[in-house]
Enzyme design. Structure first.
Site, PDB file in Angstrom:
ATOM      1  CD  GLU A  34      -1.531   2.366   1.981  1.00  0.00           C
ATOM      2  OE1 GLU A  34      -2.337   3.285   1.999  1.00  0.00           O
ATOM      3  OE2 GLU A  34      -0.386   2.474   2.493  1.00  0.00           O
ATOM      4  CG  ASP A  36      -0.141   6.896   1.657  1.00  0.00           C
ATOM      5  OD1 ASP A  36      -1.337   6.639   1.810  1.00  0.00           O
ATOM      6  OD2 ASP A  36       0.768   6.436   2.390  1.00  0.00           O
ATOM      7  CG  HIS A  49       0.581   9.357   4.984  1.00  0.00           C
ATOM      8  ND1 HIS A  49       0.166  10.345   5.856  1.00  0.00           N
ATOM      9  CD2 HIS A  49      -0.403   8.412   5.006  1.00  0.00           C
ATOM     10  CE1 HIS A  49      -0.996   9.994   6.370  1.00  0.00           C
ATOM     11  NE2 HIS A  49      -1.364   8.827   5.873  1.00  0.00           N
ATOM     12  CE  LYS A 108      -2.937   9.289   2.622  1.00  0.00           C
ATOM     13  NZ  LYS A 108      -3.988   8.947   3.571  1.00  0.00           N
TER      14      LYS A 108
HETATM   15  O1  G3P Z   1      -4.889   2.539   2.923  1.00  0.00           O
HETATM   16  C1  G3P Z   1      -5.071   2.320   4.281  1.00  0.00           C
HETATM   17  C2  G3P Z   1      -4.484   3.395   5.121  1.00  0.00           C
HETATM   18  O2  G3P Z   1      -3.203   3.682   4.641  1.00  0.00           O
HETATM   19  C3  G3P Z   1      -5.299   4.655   5.170  1.00  0.00           C
HETATM   20  O3  G3P Z   1      -4.832   5.572   6.123  1.00  0.00           O
HETATM   21  O4  G3P Z   1      -3.580   7.536   6.900  1.00  0.00           O
HETATM   22  O5  G3P Z   1      -2.423   5.345   6.744  1.00  0.00           O
HETATM   23  O6  G3P Z   1      -3.039   6.586   4.688  1.00  0.00           O
HETATM   24  P1  G3P Z   1      -3.413   6.279   6.109  1.00  0.00           P
HETATM   25 CA    CA Z   2      -2.396   5.128   3.040  1.00  0.00          CA
END
Ligand code: G3P
Ligand code: CA
Length: 242
Positions: A34, A36, A49, A108
């Protein structure tokens, strides 16, 4: 068997959203990543992120205010030995061609409505021929619908912080093939029902042993964790079961 996705790469041990963290997740045996994405001033898709570079790099300021060549100078591995630049999405996709990982790209664009982000990401995914190994997720569900309209062949998954009523109905309405809920937001029954209705369920961010057992027990599609090594170790107990 429940798939294991490394959240921001193997971020329990390596600097989040860096090539190092992605490579280590792949070496460990994760099924997916995963990551961002945000956009620079000159429209390059970069893997980070926060809207600002301050927390995770040696720089200060908004991603949107830097040119790509400027943002690359910051160190995204500021507590590590080796300098790592903020990766571009292109760099990650190029590397993904050398392995079999699934990649969940989280757009994002909840706080900053990056113009054309969906088009840019999809163009790049298609350029690398990775449409069948990419899942586009976002807390911005308008963006999820926009992504589906632009690229129905790429799987989409809305992110949720709170539980919603009959998430499978909502997913079908926005043409998403999966949901990515906060792990504590909904009950086992809701997750099982969602999967029985043909919708993949990949909760985040699952780091505690008990929570990992919970999702292996219900044979969840996948979960997203900072610690893929721990998750793989726990999954072994389930693989031995008849
Ligand atoms: O994609 C799941 C998770 O990553 C969402 O929250 O803030 O970690 O990007 P965050
Ligand atoms: Ca994320």
């Amino acid at each position: 068997m429940t798939q294991i996705f490394a959240h921001r790469g193997y971020s329990a041990l390596f600097a989040e959203n860096t090539m190092g963290a992605f490579i280590e997740a792949e070496k460990a045996g994760a099924d997916g990543l995963e990551l961002d994405v945000q956009l620079t001033k000159d429209g390059e898709i970069v893997v980070i992120h926060d809207e600002k570079v301050d927390r995770t790099t040696t720089g200060k300021g908004f991603v949107k205010d830097f040119l790509y060549k400027e943002i690359r100078k910051f160190n995204a591995n500021k507590n590590g030995l080796k300098k790592e630049a903020i990766p571009s999405l292109a760099e990650v996709l190029e590397w993904l061609k050398t392995n079999k990982l699934i990649c969940n790209i989280e757009l994002k664009n909840g706080l900053i409505p990056y113009e054309g982000m969906e088009e840019k990401v999809i163009k790049l995914v298609r350029k690398y021929g990775l449409s069948d190994r990419i899942i586009i997720s976002s807390f911005n569900h308008y963006s999820i619908v926009q992504s589906y309209r632009l690229a129905p062949e790429i799987e989409t998954a809305p992110l949720f912080i709170e539980g919603i009523y009959m998430p499978w109905i909502y997913s079908q309405a926005i043409r998403a093939k999966g949901i990515h809920p906060k792990h504590s937001s909904m009950s086992d029954n809701i997750f099982i029902n969602t999967m029985q209705n043909g919708i993949a369920v990949r909760p985040y961010t699952v780091n505690k042993d008990a929570d990992m057992h919970r999702f292996f027990n219900i044979n969840c599609t996948a979960f997203i964790t900072d610690d893929p090594v721990k998750a793989l170790r726990i999954r072994k107990q389930y693989e031995k079961r008849p």
